[in-house]
Design an enzyme around this catalytic site. Sequence first.
Site, PDB file in Angstrom:
ATOM      1  N   GLY A  19      34.671  54.404  36.374  1.00 50.56           N
ATOM      2  CA  GLY A  19      35.431  53.166  36.554  1.00 50.56           C
ATOM      3  C   GLY A  19      35.819  52.582  35.230  1.00 50.56           C
ATOM      4  O   GLY A  19      35.835  53.366  34.139  1.00 50.56           O
ATOM      5  N   GLY A  53      42.121  40.547  42.629  1.00 49.04           N
ATOM      6  CA  GLY A  53      42.815  39.475  41.826  1.00 49.04           C
ATOM      7  C   GLY A  53      43.209  39.473  40.494  1.00 49.04           C
ATOM      8  O   GLY A  53      44.482  39.029  40.273  1.00 49.04           O
ATOM      9  N   GLY A  54      42.374  40.102  39.533  1.00 49.91           N
ATOM     10  CA  GLY A  54      43.113  39.954  38.435  1.00 49.91           C
ATOM     11  C   GLY A  54      41.765  40.118  37.266  1.00 49.91           C
ATOM     12  O   GLY A  54      40.523  40.398  37.444  1.00 49.91           O
ATOM     13  N   GLU A 123      42.243  31.303  39.985  1.00 50.28           N
ATOM     14  CA  GLU A 123      41.133  31.499  40.776  1.00 50.28           C
ATOM     15  C   GLU A 123      40.233  30.385  40.541  1.00 50.28           C
ATOM     16  O   GLU A 123      39.993  29.888  39.794  1.00 50.28           O
ATOM     17  CB  GLU A 123      40.599  32.973  40.680  1.00 50.28           C
ATOM     18  N   ASP A 222      22.645  53.005  41.975  1.00 44.09           N
ATOM     19  CA  ASP A 222      22.298  53.998  41.207  1.00 44.09           C
ATOM     20  C   ASP A 222      21.600  53.927  39.947  1.00 44.09           C
ATOM     21  O   ASP A 222      20.697  54.386  39.276  1.00 44.09           O
ATOM     22  CB  ASP A 222      23.150  55.464  41.137  1.00 44.09           C
ATOM     23  N   HIS A 243      31.275  36.877  47.939  1.00 49.82           N
ATOM     24  CA  HIS A 243      32.706  36.604  48.040  1.00 49.82           C
ATOM     25  C   HIS A 243      32.575  35.686  49.320  1.00 49.82           C
ATOM     26  O   HIS A 243      32.642  36.212  50.278  1.00 49.82           O
ATOM     27  CB  HIS A 243      33.482  37.835  47.932  1.00 49.82           C
ATOM     28  N   ARG A 289      32.533  30.178  43.025  1.00 48.22           N
ATOM     29  CA  ARG A 289      32.259  30.771  44.448  1.00 48.22           C
ATOM     30  C   ARG A 289      30.865  30.786  45.067  1.00 48.22           C
ATOM     31  O   ARG A 289      30.929  30.649  46.309  1.00 48.22           O
ATOM     32  CB  ARG A 289      32.244  32.369  44.060  1.00 48.22           C
ATOM     33  N   HIS A 350      29.416  40.819  47.150  1.00 46.92           N
ATOM     34  CA  HIS A 350      30.362  41.375  46.365  1.00 46.92           C
ATOM     35  C   HIS A 350      30.200  41.889  44.878  1.00 46.92           C
ATOM     36  O   HIS A 350      30.671  42.629  44.440  1.00 46.92           O
ATOM     37  CB  HIS A 350      31.419  40.055  46.198  1.00 46.92           C
ATOM     38  N   ARG A 385      29.113  34.469  38.584  1.00 45.65           N
ATOM     39  CA  ARG A 385      30.075  35.144  37.657  1.00 45.65           C
ATOM     40  C   ARG A 385      31.228  34.364  38.193  1.00 45.65           C
ATOM     41  O   ARG A 385      31.645  33.966  39.162  1.00 45.65           O
ATOM     42  CB  ARG A 385      30.152  36.406  37.954  1.00 45.65           C
ATOM     43  N   SER A 390      34.787  39.802  35.464  1.00 43.16           N
ATOM     44  CA  SER A 390      34.015  41.312  35.308  1.00 43.16           C
ATOM     45  C   SER A 390      34.608  42.378  34.914  1.00 43.16           C
ATOM     46  O   SER A 390      34.204  43.294  34.179  1.00 43.16           O
ATOM     47  CB  SER A 390      33.527  41.579  36.548  1.00 43.16           C
TER      48      SER A 390
HETATM   49  P1  FAD Z   1      32.958  50.790  38.899  1.00 46.89           P
HETATM   50  O1  FAD Z   1      34.224  50.528  38.899  1.00 46.89           O
HETATM   51  O2  FAD Z   1      32.319  50.548  40.528  1.00 46.89           O
HETATM   52  O3  FAD Z   1      32.630  52.418  38.729  1.00 46.89           O
HETATM   53  C1  FAD Z   1      31.363  52.910  38.801  1.00 46.89           C
HETATM   54  C2  FAD Z   1      31.540  54.446  38.669  1.00 46.89           C
HETATM   55  O4  FAD Z   1      30.264  54.903  38.762  1.00 46.89           O
HETATM   56  C3  FAD Z   1      32.218  55.266  39.790  1.00 46.89           C
HETATM   57  O5  FAD Z   1      32.986  56.094  39.231  1.00 46.89           O
HETATM   58  C4  FAD Z   1      31.015  55.731  40.833  1.00 46.89           C
HETATM   59  O6  FAD Z   1      31.308  56.989  41.367  1.00 46.89           O
HETATM   60  C5  FAD Z   1      30.091  56.102  39.472  1.00 46.89           C
HETATM   61  N1  FAD Z   1      28.892  56.414  39.888  1.00 46.89           N
HETATM   62  C6  FAD Z   1      28.044  55.586  40.543  1.00 46.89           C
HETATM   63  N2  FAD Z   1      26.700  56.132  40.580  1.00 46.89           N
HETATM   64  C7  FAD Z   1      26.940  57.352  40.304  1.00 46.89           C
HETATM   65  C8  FAD Z   1      26.075  58.483  39.917  1.00 46.89           C
HETATM   66  N3  FAD Z   1      24.639  58.374  40.661  1.00 46.89           N
HETATM   67  N4  FAD Z   1      26.367  59.406  39.598  1.00 46.89           N
HETATM   68  C9  FAD Z   1      27.514  59.611  39.113  1.00 46.89           C
HETATM   69  N5  FAD Z   1      28.477  58.708  39.098  1.00 46.89           N
HETATM   70  C10 FAD Z   1      28.080  57.435  39.649  1.00 46.89           C
HETATM   71  N6  FAD Z   1      36.352  41.888  39.403  1.00 46.89           N
HETATM   72  C11 FAD Z   1      37.326  41.236  38.678  1.00 46.89           C
HETATM   73  O7  FAD Z   1      37.194  40.963  37.315  1.00 46.89           O
HETATM   74  N7  FAD Z   1      38.587  40.823  39.109  1.00 46.89           N
HETATM   75  C12 FAD Z   1      38.967  41.206  40.420  1.00 46.89           C
HETATM   76  O8  FAD Z   1      39.975  40.844  40.835  1.00 46.89           O
HETATM   77  C13 FAD Z   1      37.938  41.659  41.084  1.00 46.89           C
HETATM   78  N8  FAD Z   1      38.332  41.987  42.519  1.00 46.89           N
HETATM   79  C14 FAD Z   1      37.369  42.877  43.159  1.00 46.89           C
HETATM   80  C15 FAD Z   1      37.694  43.208  44.494  1.00 46.89           C
HETATM   81  C16 FAD Z   1      36.914  44.120  45.059  1.00 46.89           C
HETATM   82  C17 FAD Z   1      37.298  44.385  46.571  1.00 46.89           C
HETATM   83  C18 FAD Z   1      35.382  44.539  44.438  1.00 46.89           C
HETATM   84  C19 FAD Z   1      34.429  45.437  45.231  1.00 46.89           C
HETATM   85  C20 FAD Z   1      35.245  44.021  43.400  1.00 46.89           C
HETATM   86  C21 FAD Z   1      36.089  43.342  42.415  1.00 46.89           C
HETATM   87  N9  FAD Z   1      35.831  42.991  41.313  1.00 46.89           N
HETATM   88  C22 FAD Z   1      36.782  42.153  40.610  1.00 46.89           C
HETATM   89  C23 FAD Z   1      34.603  43.458  40.609  1.00 46.89           C
HETATM   90  C24 FAD Z   1      35.037  44.532  39.739  1.00 46.89           C
HETATM   91  O9  FAD Z   1      35.821  45.542  40.236  1.00 46.89           O
HETATM   92  C25 FAD Z   1      33.903  45.490  39.448  1.00 46.89           C
HETATM   93  O10 FAD Z   1      32.727  44.545  38.772  1.00 46.89           O
HETATM   94  C26 FAD Z   1      34.184  46.189  38.292  1.00 46.89           C
HETATM   95  O11 FAD Z   1      35.233  47.136  38.548  1.00 46.89           O
HETATM   96  C27 FAD Z   1      33.126  47.360  37.920  1.00 46.89           C
HETATM   97  O12 FAD Z   1      33.615  48.258  37.003  1.00 46.89           O
HETATM   98  P2  FAD Z   1      32.269  49.519  36.660  1.00 46.89           P
HETATM   99  O13 FAD Z   1      33.281  50.299  35.647  1.00 46.89           O
HETATM  100  O14 FAD Z   1      31.056  48.638  36.216  1.00 46.89           O
HETATM  101  O15 FAD Z   1      32.245  50.188  37.936  1.00 46.89           O
HETATM  102  C1  SIN Z   2      39.248  38.407  44.145  1.00 43.61           C
HETATM  103  O1  SIN Z   2      40.171  38.921  43.823  1.00 43.61           O
HETATM  104  O2  SIN Z   2      39.074  37.509  44.890  1.00 43.61           O
HETATM  105  C2  SIN Z   2      38.329  39.027  43.495  1.00 43.61           C
HETATM  106  C3  SIN Z   2      38.302  38.655  42.063  1.00 43.61           C
HETATM  107  C4  SIN Z   2      36.556  38.943  41.514  1.00 43.61           C
HETATM  108  O3  SIN Z   2      35.766  39.432  41.983  1.00 43.61           O
HETATM  109  O4  SIN Z   2      36.540  38.526  40.116  1.00 43.61           O
END
Ligand code: FAD
Ligand code: SIN
Length: 537
Positions: A19, A53-54, A123, A222, A243, A289, A350, A385, A390
Amino acid sequence: MNTDAVSADYVDFLVIGSGIAGLTFALQTAQRHSTLILTKKDRAESNTNYAQGGVAAVLSDDDSFTLHIEDTLRAGAGLCHEDAVDVLVHEGKERVEDLIRLGAQFSTETDPDGRTHLSLGREGGHSRNRIVHAVDRTGWECERTLLAATRDLENLSILEHFFVIDLAMCEADGTPRCTGAYALDTATGEIRLFRAGAVLLATGGCGQVYLHTTNPAIATGDGVAMAWNAGAAIANMEFIQFHPTALYHPEGHSFLISEAVRGEGGILRASDGSTFMENYHPMGALAPRDIVARAIHAERLKRGDPCVYLDVTHLDREFLKNRFPTIFERCLSLGIDISREPIPVVPAAHYACGGVQTDLQGRTCIPGLYAAGEVTCTGVHGANRLASNSLLEAMVFGYRAAKDALANLSAANELRHDVAAPSDALLFGGEPAPRSEIRRLQTALKACMNDNAGIVRNDRDLTKAEEIVEEIQRQIDALLRRSVPAADLIELRNMALVSRLIIRSARLRKESRGLHYSTDYPERDDVHWKRDTVLSR
Ligand code: FAD
Ligand code: SIN
C-alpha cells in the site's frame, strides 16, 4: 525491476505490504539498495486502493500549518502526540508534492483569473478546505502513481501472493532483533524465509475483525499480530474508528460514501426527513467522525430505524456525477439514483488509530523492525483520526522510516550471518483446513466484535466478548495444529488475536474519549486517562 534479489536469501530491505506506506518506503530504499516487497494478494490490493476522500495537506493561502495542527489535535481528543502531529503537518506538503512530481493526477479547478490550481475539498473536523483529491478515487490514483514509479527500479522486486506469517527473529548482543520474515507462497504452499538488514511492516489495518467494515478483505490485522508475537509494544487498540456513512444495502458490502459528500453539502436526515446533527455538535454533519458516528447510532436506536439517510438531492446531478463518479455509479448499479433519492447509510468499522508503537523515525521497540501506515500507532491520531490524515501519515512516516533505515544499513548488514530462530507460529498439521469451519469461526468472531466492542461499549459486554474470543482462539489453535498452512486460517488467527487486543485495551480505559465510548464511564477523565494504552507480551 530486478528479479535476482528474489532468489537471493538476503536483501537489504524487506517490506511487508504494497500500500501507500510500503511503496513510499521502498521507493526511497530501492534507489540504491536491494529491496523486496512481499504482498499477500495482487500488488494494488490494499486499503490505499479504495481511499476516496483524499489527502489532507496545507496547500492554500487561507490555510496554515497551525490550523491543520489544531484541527488534528481537536479531533484526537487530548491524546495526540504533538511532536508527531507537528512532523505530519509540516512534512505532509512535501510528500504530496512528491506524488505530484511522480505523476499523480489530482483534481484541479480554474479560478476566475484563469489560473488552474488543485481543487481542495472539505471533510469532517477540518476548519479549512485542504483535501487534495482525485475525484472520489484518490487512493487508486496514489497507488497507481507509486506502483508506476517502482517499475524502473533495478533494485526493487515485488512478490505477489506471498503471505507473511511471522517475523524472523535472532539474538544480537543478547537483544532480540528482527532479521526477516517467514512467508507462505500461496501458489505452492511452500513456506520461505526471507532475511534482511531491516524489515518494514506496512500491512495496513484490521477492519475485517468487525462484521460491517469499509475495509477490503486484506485488512485482517496481520502486522499487529506478527509484531505482538515478536514482542513489540502495541498501543491504543481501543480507538477503532467507525466511518459514519457506509452504504446500507444488502448488496452494498459496506461500500463507503465519502465524507467529502458531506463536505460538498450532503445533509444527514432521519427516516422522517428531519435533520439531527445540529443537536449534537456546532459543526453539524461535518463534526469529527466519532461524534457523527455516535449521533447516527443514537438516532437509529431512538427511532428503531436500521439506517439514516444522506441527502444530496438538492445538488446538481451533473456536479454529482463529475465530483463523485465512483459513488454515483455504484449506487446507481444498486438502484439508487443519488440525485433523486437519499442514500441509506450506517456507520461501519473503518480505521485503526492504534497499532504497533513507533517513534518519529518509524522505529518499533524491536531493533531491525520498522513500521509505517495504518498498522502503526505513531501518536498522530490520538483518540480519533482527523479525516484524510492517514494517507498523509503513511507517506510522511514511511519516508522517514526509509531515511532512518538507510542511515543505519551498514550496522544492520554486519549482523547478516545471524541465524533466525524457528518460529512457533509455523507449527501446522497435514490435513486440508475445512473452509466451512474457517467461515463459521470467522462469522462468530466478527459478530461478537460488532455486538460487544463497537461504537458504544460497556464493561459487561467487553467481558463477555473476551470470553467468547478466548474460546474462538482455542478452536482456531486446534484447527491450526491439524491443518496445512492456509492464508485464510492464519488470517483468522490474527483477527482473533487483534480482537483480544482491542477488547483488552477497551477494558483498561475507564473513561470515554474520542472513539472509545463506555456507558459505564461516560465522562472524559484527563486526570487519570490522558495517556496511551500500551500492551506488550
Ligand atoms: P494498505 O494500503 O492497507 O496496504 C497494506 C498492504 O499490506 C496490502 O498490500 C496488503 O495486501 C499487505 N498485507 C497485509 N497483510 C499481509 C501479510 N500477512 N503478508 C503480506 N502482505 C500483507 N485515508 C485517507 O487519508 N483519506 C481517505 O480518503 C481515505 N479513504 C478511505 C476509504 C476506504 C474505503 C478505506 C477502507 C480507507 C480509507 N482511508 C482513507 C484509510 C487509508 O486508505 C488507509 O489507512 C491507508 O491506505 C493505509 O495504507 P497502508 O499502506 O498502511 O496499508
Ligand atoms: C472518506 O472519504 O470519507 C474517507 C476519508 C478518510 O478515511 O480519511
